[in-house]
Write an enzyme that holds these catalytic residues in place. Structure first.
Site, mmCIF file in Angstrom:
data_model
loop_
_atom_site.group_PDB
_atom_site.id
_atom_site.type_symbol
_atom_site.label_atom_id
_atom_site.label_comp_id
_atom_site.label_asym_id
_atom_site.label_seq_id
_atom_site.Cartn_x
_atom_site.Cartn_y
_atom_site.Cartn_z
ATOM 1 N N GLY A 254 54.714 -8.618 58.613
ATOM 2 C CA GLY A 254 54.098 -10.173 58.123
ATOM 3 C C GLY A 254 53.225 -10.232 57.108
ATOM 4 N N ASP B 164 53.786 -21.911 56.696
ATOM 5 C CA ASP B 164 54.352 -20.725 57.266
ATOM 6 C C ASP B 164 55.557 -20.611 56.769
ATOM 7 O OD1 ASP B 164 52.041 -19.854 58.623
ATOM 8 O OD2 ASP B 164 52.417 -20.704 60.369
ATOM 9 N N GLY C 288 61.044 -14.988 70.790
ATOM 10 C CA GLY C 288 59.825 -16.076 71.311
ATOM 11 C C GLY C 288 60.255 -17.259 71.195
ATOM 12 N N LYS D 233 46.360 -25.828 65.891
ATOM 13 C CA LYS D 233 47.294 -26.012 64.766
ATOM 14 C C LYS D 233 47.981 -27.437 65.645
ATOM 15 C CE LYS D 233 48.695 -21.859 62.854
ATOM 16 N NZ LYS D 233 49.754 -20.994 62.414
ATOM 17 N N TYR E 256 51.475 -7.913 61.193
ATOM 18 C CA TYR E 256 51.113 -7.289 59.980
ATOM 19 C C TYR E 256 49.938 -5.957 60.714
ATOM 20 C CZ TYR E 256 47.304 -10.530 59.609
ATOM 21 O OH TYR E 256 46.293 -11.462 59.998
ATOM 22 N N GLY F 182 54.779 -21.483 69.227
ATOM 23 C CA GLY F 182 54.651 -22.054 67.948
ATOM 24 C C GLY F 182 55.165 -21.468 66.666
ATOM 25 N N SER G 236 40.224 -12.591 60.659
ATOM 26 C CA SER G 236 41.105 -13.213 59.566
ATOM 27 C C SER G 236 40.528 -12.449 58.481
ATOM 28 C CB SER G 236 40.806 -14.536 59.583
ATOM 29 O OG SER G 236 41.553 -15.150 58.503
#
Length: 292
Positions: free
Chosen positions: A252, A108, A132, A72, A231, A135, A22
């Site tokens: 993204g 998001d 897709g 999440k 990304y 989630g 991250s």
């Protein structure tokens, strides 16, 4: 003004498993330093069996947290209060404290909206196709319907059953037409012909599988804007092929930045100015992760 760790420093955590990839710590700690705020952002690699303990720590000792894969959905059940969107999606990516209560929401969609608006996109009239059925597709699909940001919505996935299941949930939101199709099928052609905004919510094409694409280039046309939540790499095969047929394209990275800054506001009450970040520098951080 530079900030440093001190007795009054408030911590914010990233809860995920894994979290080493991250770049959120760099984003948030850069903003804390530049704005002189007494906060520190700390990534925590939390196995699912330890999530309850981690959220207890968030509740008792921090200003909040980000939540990422695979927590999440599970994290939502530890919240005292959740946002209307999270009640629909069944997920949270942001935890914050309000009057001693642990609150959860997902930022998001705000990141998604702001990223496209940055390049002049106007919401409201798009025929949206989301690739897709996971989630991210659920979250962005639900948000588009709740916020009335499109004229129609189609979920296209390789599993027709999964697409149908997600659409059965989304049809309960508002009165915007929602449909589904099997990705790549002959019946899906009409949906892509009408599509003005295509959003890839799959991981197909993400590093290191950079030669893969979720959609055959024959389904692309110049009337589309193509947004890829990926990304890394900055230009996926999908975006490359979309640009060749005349589509407007975007990855993204700005979505990642803006959803993070929305979380930042929940923790600190501070709006971060756009010019605090260089997109080139953020992309360099991503590229650096690949070689590390």
């Amino acid at each position: 003004m530079e900030s440093s760790i001190a007795g009054n420093t408030k911590s914010v955590c990233l809860l995920g498993f894994p979290v080493a990839h991250s770049i959120s710590p760099q984003i948030h700690n850069h903003a804390f330093r530049k704005l002189g705020l007494p906060y520190a952002y700390i990534p925590l690699s939390v196995e699912p069996r330890s999530l309850a303990d981690a959220i207890y720590t968030v509740r008792s000792s921090t200003a909040g947290a980000n939540v990422t894969i695979p927590h999440k959905e599970a994290a939502l059940h530890y919240c005292d209060e959740i946002s209307p969107l999270s009640s629909v999606t069944g997920t949270v990516n942001t935890l914050y404290l309000k009057d001693g209560r642990l609150c959860g929401t997902t930022t998001d969609p705000v990141g998604f909206y702001r990223a496209l608006e940055k390049f002049g996109h106007v919401w409201g009239n798009d025929n949206v196709v989301i690739l897709g059925s996971g989630g991210t597709a659920r979250t962005l699909g639900a948000a588009l319907l709740l916020d009335k940001k499109c004229s129609s919505l189609v979920i296209a996935a390789r599993s027709k059953e999964k697409s149908a299941a997600l659409v059965s949930e989304l049809k309960n939101i508002g009165d915007i037409p929602v449909d589904y199709c099997e990705l790549g099928s002959l019946e899906s052609t009409k949906f892509f012909n009408d599509c003005t905004l295509l959003v890839n919510c799959t991981s197909v094409g993400m590093y290191p599988q950079i030669d893969e694409t979720p959609l055959n280039e024959n389904f692309l046309h110049s009337g589309m804007t193509v947004f890829d939540v990926i990304y890394n790499p900055c230009i996926t095969r999908l975006l490359k092929e979309a640009a060749l047929v005349g589509c407007k394209t975007q990855n993204g990275l700005l979505m990642l930045l803006y959803q993070g800054l929305e979380s930042f506001k929940y923790w600190t009450g501070v709006n971060v100015p756009d010019d605090l970040f260089s997109i080139a520098d953020l992309q360099a951080l991503v590229d650096g992760r690949k070689s590390s």
